[in-house]
Motif scaffolding. Structure first.
Motif, mmCIF file in Angstrom:
data_model
loop_
_atom_site.group_PDB
_atom_site.id
_atom_site.type_symbol
_atom_site.label_atom_id
_atom_site.label_comp_id
_atom_site.label_asym_id
_atom_site.label_seq_id
_atom_site.Cartn_x
_atom_site.Cartn_y
_atom_site.Cartn_z
ATOM 1 N N ARG A 37 -0.957 15.161 2.117
ATOM 2 C CA ARG A 37 -0.235 15.888 1.067
ATOM 3 C C ARG A 37 -0.108 15.020 -0.181
ATOM 4 O O ARG A 37 -0.286 15.509 -1.312
ATOM 5 C CB ARG A 37 1.140 16.315 1.584
ATOM 6 N N GLN A 38 0.165 13.723 -0.017
ATOM 7 C CA GLN A 38 0.279 12.836 -1.170
ATOM 8 C C GLN A 38 -1.037 12.778 -1.941
ATOM 9 O O GLN A 38 -1.055 12.837 -3.169
ATOM 10 C CB GLN A 38 0.669 11.426 -0.710
ATOM 11 N N LEU A 39 -2.136 12.646 -1.199
ATOM 12 C CA LEU A 39 -3.441 12.597 -1.832
ATOM 13 C C LEU A 39 -3.721 13.889 -2.604
ATOM 14 O O LEU A 39 -4.189 13.863 -3.753
ATOM 15 C CB LEU A 39 -4.531 12.370 -0.779
ATOM 16 N N ALA A 40 -3.413 15.023 -1.996
ATOM 17 C CA ALA A 40 -3.643 16.308 -2.647
ATOM 18 C C ALA A 40 -2.798 16.444 -3.913
ATOM 19 O O ALA A 40 -3.283 16.919 -4.948
ATOM 20 C CB ALA A 40 -3.330 17.445 -1.675
ATOM 21 N N ARG A 51 -11.903 6.295 -5.429
ATOM 22 C CA ARG A 51 -11.171 5.894 -4.218
ATOM 23 C C ARG A 51 -10.188 4.752 -4.477
ATOM 24 O O ARG A 51 -9.048 4.804 -4.006
ATOM 25 C CB ARG A 51 -12.157 5.502 -3.117
ATOM 26 N N PRO A 52 -10.568 3.689 -5.185
ATOM 27 C CA PRO A 52 -9.594 2.613 -5.425
ATOM 28 C C PRO A 52 -8.340 3.089 -6.158
ATOM 29 O O PRO A 52 -7.223 2.682 -5.825
ATOM 30 C CB PRO A 52 -10.392 1.598 -6.262
ATOM 31 N N ALA A 53 -8.540 3.956 -7.148
ATOM 32 C CA ALA A 53 -7.383 4.466 -7.887
ATOM 33 C C ALA A 53 -6.508 5.332 -6.994
ATOM 34 O O ALA A 53 -5.268 5.260 -7.052
ATOM 35 C CB ALA A 53 -7.857 5.269 -9.100
ATOM 36 N N LEU A 54 -7.130 6.154 -6.147
ATOM 37 C CA LEU A 54 -6.356 6.977 -5.220
ATOM 38 C C LEU A 54 -5.588 6.109 -4.238
ATOM 39 O O LEU A 54 -4.423 6.383 -3.914
ATOM 40 C CB LEU A 54 -7.291 7.928 -4.471
ATOM 41 N N ALA A 55 -6.235 5.043 -3.748
ATOM 42 C CA ALA A 55 -5.564 4.144 -2.800
ATOM 43 C C ALA A 55 -4.329 3.516 -3.434
ATOM 44 O O ALA A 55 -3.271 3.402 -2.800
ATOM 45 C CB ALA A 55 -6.539 3.069 -2.334
ATOM 46 N N ARG A 56 -4.445 3.100 -4.698
ATOM 47 C CA ARG A 56 -3.291 2.494 -5.380
ATOM 48 C C ARG A 56 -2.184 3.519 -5.601
ATOM 49 O O ARG A 56 -0.992 3.191 -5.442
ATOM 50 C CB ARG A 56 -3.733 1.907 -6.731
ATOM 51 N N ARG A 57 -2.566 4.745 -5.951
ATOM 52 C CA ARG A 57 -1.562 5.768 -6.260
ATOM 53 C C ARG A 57 -0.721 6.140 -5.054
ATOM 54 O O ARG A 57 0.479 6.416 -5.187
ATOM 55 C CB ARG A 57 -2.246 7.009 -6.832
ATOM 56 N N ILE A 58 -1.335 6.195 -3.861
ATOM 57 C CA ILE A 58 -0.557 6.630 -2.691
ATOM 58 C C ILE A 58 -0.197 5.476 -1.757
ATOM 59 O O ILE A 58 0.472 5.687 -0.749
ATOM 60 C CB ILE A 58 -1.289 7.739 -1.915
ATOM 61 N N GLY A 59 -0.639 4.253 -2.091
ATOM 62 C CA GLY A 59 -0.228 3.078 -1.341
ATOM 63 C C GLY A 59 -0.862 2.937 0.025
ATOM 64 O O GLY A 59 -0.184 2.506 0.981
ATOM 65 N N VAL A 60 -2.136 3.258 0.145
ATOM 66 C CA VAL A 60 -2.854 3.089 1.413
ATOM 67 C C VAL A 60 -4.178 2.388 1.125
ATOM 68 O O VAL A 60 -4.550 2.156 -0.030
ATOM 69 C CB VAL A 60 -3.114 4.440 2.109
ATOM 70 N N SER A 61 -4.916 2.064 2.163
ATOM 71 C CA SER A 61 -6.192 1.371 1.999
ATOM 72 C C SER A 61 -7.273 2.335 1.521
ATOM 73 O O SER A 61 -7.166 3.553 1.676
ATOM 74 C CB SER A 61 -6.623 0.737 3.325
ATOM 75 N N LYS A 62 -8.358 1.751 0.972
ATOM 76 C CA LYS A 62 -9.490 2.576 0.548
ATOM 77 C C LYS A 62 -10.133 3.274 1.743
ATOM 78 O O LYS A 62 -10.633 4.393 1.617
ATOM 79 C CB LYS A 62 -10.512 1.720 -0.184
ATOM 80 N N GLN A 63 -10.102 2.616 2.908
ATOM 81 C CA GLN A 63 -10.651 3.239 4.111
ATOM 82 C C GLN A 63 -9.864 4.494 4.482
ATOM 83 O O GLN A 63 -10.440 5.534 4.822
ATOM 84 C CB GLN A 63 -10.636 2.235 5.279
ATOM 85 N N THR A 64 -8.536 4.397 4.381
ATOM 86 C CA THR A 64 -7.706 5.579 4.670
ATOM 87 C C THR A 64 -7.985 6.691 3.683
ATOM 88 O O THR A 64 -8.085 7.871 4.059
ATOM 89 C CB THR A 64 -6.212 5.201 4.627
ATOM 90 N N VAL A 65 -8.142 6.339 2.413
ATOM 91 C CA VAL A 65 -8.473 7.345 1.407
ATOM 92 C C VAL A 65 -9.804 8.007 1.731
ATOM 93 O O VAL A 65 -9.959 9.230 1.615
ATOM 94 C CB VAL A 65 -8.498 6.709 -0.001
ATOM 95 N N GLU A 67 -11.156 8.434 4.636
ATOM 96 C CA GLU A 67 -10.962 9.341 5.777
ATOM 97 C C GLU A 67 -10.276 10.634 5.337
ATOM 98 O O GLU A 67 -10.641 11.727 5.781
ATOM 99 C CB GLU A 67 -10.142 8.628 6.855
ATOM 100 N N LEU A 68 -9.292 10.506 4.463
ATOM 101 C CA LEU A 68 -8.592 11.692 3.982
ATOM 102 C C LEU A 68 -9.512 12.565 3.121
ATOM 103 O O LEU A 68 -9.515 13.795 3.234
ATOM 104 C CB LEU A 68 -7.357 11.291 3.170
ATOM 105 N N LEU A 69 -10.295 11.926 2.265
ATOM 106 C CA LEU A 69 -11.235 12.686 1.443
ATOM 107 C C LEU A 69 -12.270 13.394 2.305
ATOM 108 O O LEU A 69 -12.696 14.510 1.998
ATOM 109 C CB LEU A 69 -11.930 11.755 0.451
ATOM 110 N N SER A 70 -12.663 12.753 3.404
ATOM 111 C CA SER A 70 -13.620 13.377 4.322
ATOM 112 C C SER A 70 -13.031 14.654 4.921
ATOM 113 O O SER A 70 -13.722 15.672 5.051
ATOM 114 C CB SER A 70 -14.003 12.389 5.427
ATOM 115 N N VAL A 71 -11.739 14.610 5.257
ATOM 116 C CA VAL A 71 -11.069 15.800 5.789
ATOM 117 C C VAL A 71 -11.087 16.917 4.759
ATOM 118 O O VAL A 71 -11.420 18.072 5.064
ATOM 119 C CB VAL A 71 -9.614 15.465 6.195
#
Length: 407
Positions: A37-40, A51-65, A67-71
């Motif tokens: 939901r945060q990513l959306a 991806r790096p900017a998204l990771a910074r915005r929601i406070g998670v790793s680029k790998q997590t981003v 995975e979420l983008l893949s979903v």
């Protein structure tokens, strides 16, 4: 308000509801992953990001981003917007939401007209219309809404299978447990019928049914003068009368959905008649019919609409001025009742009569003489579109929760 989503009216039994929600195949069968939901929300607000900017915005790793983008990609809800600065590599790719991938409908049903609109995930209005309310049985109303849904999607160049949420505002009390309507004086054909089940089947998507003034209040909180407030009373004055109440950020409904039905408030200087028992004491005086009666009682023309009575008052007509002054006194009494019960930080007046500045000025003066604590009285910022705005925002929030999980 953090409790907005949790306190929307019941959308029917959960299993049947979510079964219908999967018509397009984009709503997940499993619970949303953490941070989805945060990513959306970030993509909705910011457009295309790497991806790096998204990771910074929601406070998670680029790998997590990733995975979420893949979903989201698998569900058709994001697209690769392309590399930035022409740099190669996965990290240079930017991702953007596909706002047209899931749509929501909003309806505001009134005694004389229905306002309807279609929006995307960002809340952008893709198509909007108003048409007279079909008066008749339940079949006619359901058919009219289904026809409007088809017309709106066609006008927007969209597909009905992408419509995955709908909120319907009705001039009635909506039982929060059953969804059954009551106190629907202006649409008697809706009383004690299962409108929710019929509309869910006809529209093929999850449907929430809510009192129209409650939706006007939510629209005002989302985008009007109630933004940032948690204790508000929205009073709608027009053909009918009603109030939406928010206490501690939570919409107040009551045991049967009748909280805010101020049409039935008794007035100390108003005698009981058969009409006032059916329609409500307060409404028979401050509704449009009551205003016209008060004007005629002073010798005014019987065929003059309320709008013209206000115009006559502005032009200095003594009978019209007395009518508006009397109206302001009655409205102030109703507002005092609400203040004494829920202690709001703000009272918003809306509707074709309630938002008139000359009435609000007089109500403020009357209120100052009837209640010791000053309470701000403001006109609705969203105007005649308040109910539809609330329906659309509520539908969008339901859509986001279904697609990406709760906030």
């Amino acid at each position: 308000m953090e409790d907005w989503q949790a306190n929307q009216t019941a959308r029917g039994p959960a299993p049947a509801l979510y079964g219908l929600a999967k018509t397009s195949g984009t709503i997940p069968a499993d619970p949303a992953p953490p941070h989805l939901r945060q990513l959306a929300e970030v993509l909705i607000e910011s457009g295309a990001l790497q991806r790096p900017a998204l990771a910074r915005r929601i406070g998670v790793s680029k790998q997590t981003v990733s995975e979420l983008l893949s979903v989201l990609e698998q569900r058709g809800l994001v697209r690769v917007a392309g590399p930035l600065n022409g740099l190669p590599g996965r990290s240079s790719l930017s991702y953007a939401l596909r706002p047209e991938a899931a749509l929501a409908l909003g309806f505001d049903i009134g005694g004389t007209k229905i306002a309807a609109a279609l929006i995307d995930l960002r809340g952008t209005v893709l198509a909007e219309t108003i048409e007279p309310t079909a008066h008749g049985d339940l079949d006619q109303l359901v058919g009219q809404l289904a026809g409007l849904a088809t017309a709106l999607t066609e006008r927007a160049g969209a597909q009905r299978l992408h419509v995955q949420a709908c909120t319907v505002g009705v001039p009635a009390a909506v039982n929060p447990a059953t969804g059954i309507l009551n106190l629907a004086a202006n649409l008697p054909g809706l009383v004690a019928v299962d409108l929710h089940a019929r509309l869910t089947a006809a529209l093929g998507c999850p449907v929430a049914i809510e009192n129209d003034v409650n939706l006007a209040l939510l629209g005002e909180v989302a985008a009007g003068c109630g933004k940032g407030k948690s204790d508000i009373a929205f009073v709608a004055l027009g053909t009918g009368v009603g109030a939406g109440l928010m206490v501690n950020g939570r919409l107040l409904r009551g045991a049967t959905g009748g909280a805010g039905e101020i049409a039935y408030l008794p007035l100390p200087d108003h005698g009981t008649t058969e009409r006032s028992l059916i329609q409500g004491h307060f409404e028979t005086v401050v509704g449009e019919a009551g205003i016209r009666e008060a004007f005629v009682r002073r010798g005014g023309a019987a065929d003059l609409p309320v709008r013209a009575i206000f115009d006559a008052a502005a032009a200095g007509d003594a009978r019209a001025l007395e009518t508006i002054d009397e109206l302001a006194g009655h409205v102030a009494l109703g507002i005092v009742s609400l203040i004494a019960l829920i202690d709001p930080e703000l009272v918003v007046l809306g509707g074709s009569v309630g938002a008139r500045p000359e009435l609000i000025e007089r109500v403020r003066h009357q209120l100052a003489t009837r209640f010791e604590r000053p309470v701000p009285i403001l006109a609705s910022n969203t105007g005649a579109r308040a109910g539809l705005a609330g329906a659309l925002e509520t539908a969008r929030r339901h859509l986001l929760a279904d697609l990406f999980g709760e906030e």
